[in-house]
Enzyme design. Sequence first.
Site, PDB file in Angstrom:
ATOM      1  N   ASP A  38      -4.543  -1.165   3.791  1.00  0.00           N
ATOM      2  CA  ASP A  38      -4.669  -2.106   2.692  1.00  0.00           C
ATOM      3  C   ASP A  38      -4.060  -3.437   3.189  1.00  0.00           C
ATOM      4  O   ASP A  38      -3.266  -3.433   4.121  1.00  0.00           O
ATOM      5  CB  ASP A  38      -3.888  -1.518   1.504  1.00  0.00           C
ATOM      6  CG  ASP A  38      -3.417  -2.535   0.510  1.00  0.00           C
ATOM      7  OD1 ASP A  38      -4.282  -3.167  -0.117  1.00  0.00           O
ATOM      8  OD2 ASP A  38      -2.188  -2.708   0.342  1.00  0.00           O
ATOM      9  N   ASP A 232       0.071   0.681  -0.574  1.00  0.00           N
ATOM     10  CA  ASP A 232       1.293   0.540  -1.364  1.00  0.00           C
ATOM     11  C   ASP A 232       1.048   0.487  -2.873  1.00  0.00           C
ATOM     12  O   ASP A 232       1.946   0.723  -3.656  1.00  0.00           O
ATOM     13  CB  ASP A 232       2.034  -0.742  -0.972  1.00  0.00           C
ATOM     14  CG  ASP A 232       1.260  -1.981  -1.405  1.00  0.00           C
ATOM     15  OD1 ASP A 232       0.021  -1.993  -1.224  1.00  0.00           O
ATOM     16  OD2 ASP A 232       1.859  -2.919  -1.944  1.00  0.00           O
ATOM     17  N   ASP A 236      -4.309   1.810  -4.645  1.00  0.00           N
ATOM     18  CA  ASP A 236      -4.533   2.555  -3.407  1.00  0.00           C
ATOM     19  C   ASP A 236      -4.412   4.066  -3.596  1.00  0.00           C
ATOM     20  O   ASP A 236      -4.850   4.833  -2.736  1.00  0.00           O
ATOM     21  CB  ASP A 236      -3.522   2.111  -2.337  1.00  0.00           C
ATOM     22  CG  ASP A 236      -3.639   0.635  -2.003  1.00  0.00           C
ATOM     23  OD1 ASP A 236      -4.786   0.161  -1.858  1.00  0.00           O
ATOM     24  OD2 ASP A 236      -2.607  -0.039  -1.885  1.00  0.00           O
TER      25      ASP A 236
END
Length: 287
Positions: A38, A232, A236
Amino acid sequence: ATPTSIMVGTGKAAETGILFKGGEHLERTHELNTIILDKTGTITKGKPEVTNFIGDEATLQLLASAEKGSEHPLAEAIVTYATEQNMDFAEVDDFNAIPGHGIEATITGKNILVGNRKLMQDHHIEVGDAEQELVQYEMEGKTAMLIAVDGEFKGIIAVADTIKDTAPQAIQELKDQGLEVIMLTGDNERTARAIAKQVGITEVIAEVLPEEKADKVKEIQLKGKKVGMVGDGVNDAPALAIADIGIAIGTGTEVAIEAADVTILGGELLLIPKAIKISRATIKNIR
Ligand code: ADP
Ligand code: MG
């Protein structure tokens, strides 16, 4: 697999800040051939700051007041910026987060929209020649948001987040280990590519809606890849759960940590190649 060598491996990992939820996750980590990361809060520090604002005082007041209702890191940056300018925040009558696109609010009878191009398009807002500024900011790796009040384009606010110091080295180590490295983000393509370039990533999947992140992971798995997903955010979590190994950033949200198989303390990205190394060494000793 001997239970003893796995115990030694997980112990060794834990000492360095890699917290596996169970021995089977340590065992499976050696199979990974793809790492998806990410962007915000994983590759970057997740502490964005406002770098540019084009617009008048009244727009800034509406904008900052509206963003007070959002928990997005982008919102935090905007609220901090306005606070530093001793902004008098206005009372918000209605607030709506539009995941992956922005926010909409009603303040003192005015409708305010803040977000990306798609949000403006969806509301048929003509943004004039703002496109030029947007592209400029995005090439600098900034996230630029458009602002509209009562259906009229009113300004742009740009925010920048810096990469983690050790991100380029961590990504190089993963590549040296033979892994394919991909960035996955909801942010726009140009910003994502600018950040990816700073850390040495060439594969970028951008403008992915929060609910689509897990689908992207699945698509890559269907190509026969063993995927480690690093993230995080709340967004996600489904992707972390579906990945072969979900890797949560220790400084991230509780939801992400719960969904993952392993947590890296302090969000130190160098712990990812380290985890691969420990897993590979453990398996070698077993066989
Ligand atoms: P990321 O993966 O970077 O966290 P998101 O999916 O959360 O991205 O958001 C995608 C885009 O939607 C952002 O780049 C921004 O343009 C817009 N956006 C999201 N939240 C907000 C907000 N609170 N205010 C303004 N724009 C927002
Ligand atoms: Mg994030």
